[in-house]
Design a protein around this motif. Structure first.
Motif, PDB file in Angstrom:
ATOM      1  N   VAL A 135       3.177  -7.826   6.081  1.00 35.77           N
ATOM      2  CA  VAL A 135       4.575  -8.150   6.397  1.00 35.77           C
ATOM      3  C   VAL A 135       5.071  -7.162   7.441  1.00 35.77           C
ATOM      4  CG1 VAL A 135       6.907  -8.380   5.465  1.00 35.77           C
ATOM      5  CG2 VAL A 135       4.941  -9.078   4.097  1.00 35.77           C
ATOM      6  N   ASP A 136       4.918  -5.904   7.158  1.00 35.17           N
ATOM      7  CA  ASP A 136       5.222  -4.859   8.140  1.00 35.17           C
ATOM      8  C   ASP A 136       4.532  -3.569   7.667  1.00 35.17           C
ATOM      9  OD1 ASP A 136       6.716  -3.975   6.018  1.00 35.17           O
ATOM     10  OD2 ASP A 136       8.650  -4.092   7.024  1.00 35.17           O
ATOM     11  N   ASN A 137       4.569  -2.576   8.472  1.00 36.39           N
ATOM     12  CA  ASN A 137       4.056  -1.258   8.087  1.00 36.39           C
ATOM     13  C   ASN A 137       2.584  -1.322   7.620  1.00 36.39           C
ATOM     14  OD1 ASN A 137       6.627  -0.253   8.600  1.00 36.39           O
ATOM     15  ND2 ASN A 137       7.290  -0.690   6.537  1.00 36.39           N
ATOM     16  N   TYR A 138       2.250  -0.402   6.722  1.00 32.44           N
ATOM     17  CA  TYR A 138       0.841  -0.255   6.315  1.00 32.44           C
ATOM     18  C   TYR A 138       0.616  -0.425   4.820  1.00 32.44           C
ATOM     19  CZ  TYR A 138       0.938   1.539  10.968  1.00 32.44           C
ATOM     20  OH  TYR A 138       1.142   1.632  12.314  1.00 32.44           O
ATOM     21  N   GLY A 139       1.691  -0.692   4.085  1.00 28.14           N
ATOM     22  CA  GLY A 139       1.566  -0.743   2.628  1.00 28.14           C
ATOM     23  C   GLY A 139       0.775  -1.939   2.137  1.00 28.14           C
ATOM     24  N   ASP A 140       0.967  -3.100   2.773  1.00 28.03           N
ATOM     25  CA  ASP A 140       0.258  -4.302   2.303  1.00 28.03           C
ATOM     26  C   ASP A 140      -1.248  -4.098   2.441  1.00 28.03           C
ATOM     27  OD1 ASP A 140       2.763  -5.981   2.027  1.00 28.03           O
ATOM     28  OD2 ASP A 140       2.853  -5.480   4.151  1.00 28.03           O
TER      29      ASP A 140
ATOM     30  N   CYS B  68       7.898   8.942   6.523  1.00 26.95           N
ATOM     31  CA  CYS B  68       9.200   8.384   6.143  1.00 26.95           C
ATOM     32  C   CYS B  68       9.552   7.214   7.050  1.00 26.95           C
ATOM     33  CB  CYS B  68      10.262   9.469   6.241  1.00 26.95           C
ATOM     34  SG  CYS B  68      10.434  10.115   7.924  1.00 26.95           S
ATOM     35  N   TYR B  69      10.659   6.529   6.720  1.00 27.71           N
ATOM     36  CA  TYR B  69      11.189   5.468   7.582  1.00 27.71           C
ATOM     37  C   TYR B  69      12.115   6.100   8.615  1.00 27.71           C
ATOM     38  CZ  TYR B  69       9.179   2.415   4.065  1.00 27.71           C
ATOM     39  OH  TYR B  69       8.295   1.787   3.224  1.00 27.71           O
ATOM     40  N   PRO B  70      12.411   5.327   9.692  1.00 24.39           N
ATOM     41  CA  PRO B  70      13.167   5.925  10.803  1.00 24.39           C
ATOM     42  C   PRO B  70      14.549   6.462  10.430  1.00 24.39           C
ATOM     43  CG  PRO B  70      12.172   3.839  11.475  1.00 24.39           C
ATOM     44  CD  PRO B  70      11.931   3.971  10.006  1.00 24.39           C
TER      45      PRO B  70
ATOM     46  N   PHE C 223      -3.227   9.200  12.663  1.00 27.87           N
ATOM     47  CA  PHE C 223      -3.430   8.437  11.434  1.00 27.87           C
ATOM     48  C   PHE C 223      -4.876   8.638  11.004  1.00 27.87           C
ATOM     49  CE2 PHE C 223      -0.202   5.270   9.967  1.00 27.87           C
ATOM     50  CZ  PHE C 223       0.873   5.827  10.638  1.00 27.87           C
ATOM     51  N   VAL C 224      -5.069   8.803   9.735  1.00 30.07           N
ATOM     52  CA  VAL C 224      -6.421   9.074   9.228  1.00 30.07           C
ATOM     53  C   VAL C 224      -6.777   8.032   8.175  1.00 30.07           C
ATOM     54  CG1 VAL C 224      -6.351  11.554   9.658  1.00 30.07           C
ATOM     55  CG2 VAL C 224      -5.418  10.658   7.516  1.00 30.07           C
ATOM     56  N   ALA C 225      -8.050   7.960   7.816  1.00 27.80           N
ATOM     57  CA  ALA C 225      -8.489   7.041   6.756  1.00 27.80           C
ATOM     58  C   ALA C 225      -7.901   7.506   5.418  1.00 27.80           C
ATOM     59  CB  ALA C 225     -10.009   7.005   6.695  1.00 27.80           C
TER      60      ALA C 225
ATOM     61  N   VAL D 204       7.115  10.971   1.086  1.00 28.74           N
ATOM     62  CA  VAL D 204       6.311   9.762   1.232  1.00 28.74           C
ATOM     63  C   VAL D 204       7.224   8.545   1.130  1.00 28.74           C
ATOM     64  CG1 VAL D 204       4.041  10.604   0.543  1.00 28.74           C
ATOM     65  CG2 VAL D 204       5.747  10.056  -1.220  1.00 28.74           C
ATOM     66  N   ARG D 205       6.625   7.361   1.309  1.00 29.63           N
ATOM     67  CA  ARG D 205       7.480   6.176   1.397  1.00 29.63           C
ATOM     68  C   ARG D 205       6.748   4.968   0.820  1.00 29.63           C
ATOM     69  NH1 ARG D 205       6.793   4.821   7.919  1.00 29.63           N
ATOM     70  NH2 ARG D 205       5.209   3.209   7.585  1.00 29.63           N
ATOM     71  N   GLY D 206       7.451   3.827   0.773  1.00 29.60           N
ATOM     72  CA  GLY D 206       6.800   2.552   0.460  1.00 29.60           C
ATOM     73  C   GLY D 206       6.219   2.527  -0.936  1.00 29.60           C
ATOM     74  N   GLU D 207       4.930   2.236  -1.021  1.00 28.14           N
ATOM     75  CA  GLU D 207       4.301   2.080  -2.334  1.00 28.14           C
ATOM     76  C   GLU D 207       3.046   2.949  -2.462  1.00 28.14           C
ATOM     77  OE1 GLU D 207       4.245  -1.875  -3.974  1.00 28.14           O
ATOM     78  OE2 GLU D 207       2.284  -1.560  -4.875  1.00 28.14           O
ATOM     79  N   ASP D 208       2.126   2.773  -1.540  1.00 28.00           N
ATOM     80  CA  ASP D 208       0.829   3.412  -1.748  1.00 28.00           C
ATOM     81  C   ASP D 208       0.871   4.920  -1.504  1.00 28.00           C
ATOM     82  OD1 ASP D 208      -1.998   3.066  -2.371  1.00 28.00           O
ATOM     83  OD2 ASP D 208      -2.322   3.730  -0.318  1.00 28.00           O
ATOM     84  N   SER D 209       1.549   5.363  -0.448  1.00 26.62           N
ATOM     85  CA  SER D 209       1.598   6.811  -0.197  1.00 26.62           C
ATOM     86  C   SER D 209       2.373   7.517  -1.314  1.00 26.62           C
ATOM     87  CB  SER D 209       2.202   7.128   1.180  1.00 26.62           C
ATOM     88  OG  SER D 209       3.522   6.669   1.271  1.00 26.62           O
ATOM     89  N   PHE D 210       3.330   6.803  -1.886  1.00 29.13           N
ATOM     90  CA  PHE D 210       4.107   7.339  -3.014  1.00 29.13           C
ATOM     91  C   PHE D 210       3.188   7.621  -4.219  1.00 29.13           C
ATOM     92  CE2 PHE D 210       6.367   5.363  -6.811  1.00 29.13           C
ATOM     93  CZ  PHE D 210       6.964   6.531  -7.234  1.00 29.13           C
TER      94      PHE D 210
END
Ligand code: TRH
Length: 371
Positions: free
Chosen positions: A10-15, A195-197, A244-246, A262-268
């Motif tokens: 959808v956006d970003n890297y979380g999906d 973080c988000y902008p 950006f790293v693996a 952190v943000r979103g879902e996975d980094s959290f």
């Protein structure tokens, strides 16, 4: 088990971040044969070096990656399990085939700490065409699907956190300058920032500048573009930009930091596994629904009220003053100590629960028996 995972970015890297982590965990931890369908290989390539952005089919770490286009190959038929991430709906031609062989069908939902998740986790949804889709909810309690966490993670993290030379080698490999590494070894607080902008980054810079302990902020390229300007104040924190790293290296980065934004879902979730204080910027939703989700998590997170106040303020864009005040209080020695202990306790409590992949694998095995 042979599975297809469908991921629409959808956006970003979380999906893709969640789907890729799940694919690896199921393939390498549970012995599944996984095919991952992704509609945006460019986003995928950003977090996984080696992914070719223009290949219809490729293999990466033993997982088959299929480029999900408008006209998928009808020869790629469903196998034992179909997992759609975040209600993304498999393509119509694939669905037609699903009506013929009735695989186990899972909708992997977004993470939430809200109480209702427990009563919806695992529920079936009967469709008019005879197919049944099951809802699988990640979560923080035994009555949910749990969180993704690899076996051996705590031991790897503890060893790395106890080894400053390994951390230096790692950060040096990401291009962090020697002066920054010396700053760390001389006692500077290391802060990672993802973080988000609209995050109140200027407040962060000001508070770190006023703090008696010097600081170093590690931020991925392109995130918080105003960070350098905000930090260019007397006593301001040093800033290091990282590529950006693996995902495994992103973990190591979080393990290096004393405090992770952190943000979103996975980094959290990954920051929780660092067992260090974290500040979560939740993915914003209409009508501020996300703030209810944030409060639901804060009600479970055992950190002192100073940390909770900071996390709430970090999620309210606009006036940076409340965030600055809250950060000052949260970094005060007694509050910081309480937060550090709470972060360890939270990691230990969550690590004691079975992880999402184990839960999902047994859930699918049960459903497959009934097919
Ligand atoms: O990028 P995000 O903001 O993703 C968001 C959320 O998932 C949100 O819930 C969802 O609705 C939206 O996407 C569509 O934050 P998140 O979830 O932390 O995902 C980032 C991923 O990128 C995570 O898997 C970690 C990974 N990553 C790396 O692997 N290497 C890096 O260097 C960085 C910065 C991130």
């Amino acid at each position: 088990m042979q599975a297809d995972i469908f991921c629409r970015v959808v956006d970003n890297y979380g999906d893709i971040g969640v789907c890729w982590r799940l694919a690896r965990r199921l393939a390498h931890g549970c012995g599944w044969d996984v095919r991952l369908w992704v509609d945006d290989l460019a986003s995928f390539a950003r977090i996984q070096p080696g992914i070719a952005v223009d290949r219809a089919r490729q293999s990466c770490q033993g997982i088959e990656v299929v480029q999900w286009t408008d006209n998928p190959d009808p020869g790629l038929t469903p196998r034992d399990v179909v997992i759609e991430a975040f209600a993304c709906d498999p393509p119509p031609v694939f669905l037609d085939n699903m009506r013929r062989n009735h695989p186990v069908w899972i909708n992997l939902e977004y993470l939430s700490a809200e109480a209702w998740v427990e009563s919806c986790h695992g529920l079936p949804s009967q469709r008019p065409d005879g197919l049944v889709k099951h809802f699988f909810f990640p979560g923080f309690t035994p009555a949910t699907g749990g969180l993704l966490r690899e076996p051996g993670l705590s031991a790897a993290r503890d060893a790395f956190q106890a080894d400053p030379a390994a951390q230096d080698r790692f950060l040096r490999g990401l291009g962090v300058a020697e002066a920054m590494l010396s700053r760390r070894s001389n006692g500077a607080r290391t802060v990672s920032l993802f973080c988000y902008p609209d995050a109140p980054v200027a407040a962060l810079a000001r508070v770190l500048a006023a703090d008696p302990q010097p600081a170093l902020v590690l931020a991925p390229q392109g995130v918080a573009p105003g960070l350098e300007t905000a930090c260019a104040i007397p006593g301001g924190p040093a800033v290091a930009r990282l590529p950006f790293v693996a995902q495994p290296d992103f973990d190591r980065l979080l393990w290096c930091a004393d405090l992770n934004f952190v943000r979103g879902e996975d980094s959290f979730v990954r920051a929780a596994w660092a067992a260090r204080p974290l500040v979560w910027q939740i993915y914003p939703q209409d009508e501020n629904i996300h703030l209810e989700k944030l409060d639901a998590w804060l009600a479970r997170y055992p950190a002192p009220e100073t940390a909770a106040a900071l996390i709430r303020a970090w999620n309210v864009p606009g006036d940076a003053e409340p965030a600055a005040r809250a950060l000052t209080h949260a970094l005060a020695p007694a509050a910081w100590q309480g937060w550090t202990q709470a972060a360890r306790d939270w990691d230990a409590a969550q690590a004691a629960l079975p992880d999402l992949a184990e839960n999902l694998a047994s859930f699918c095995a049960e459903l497959a028996k009934k097919r």
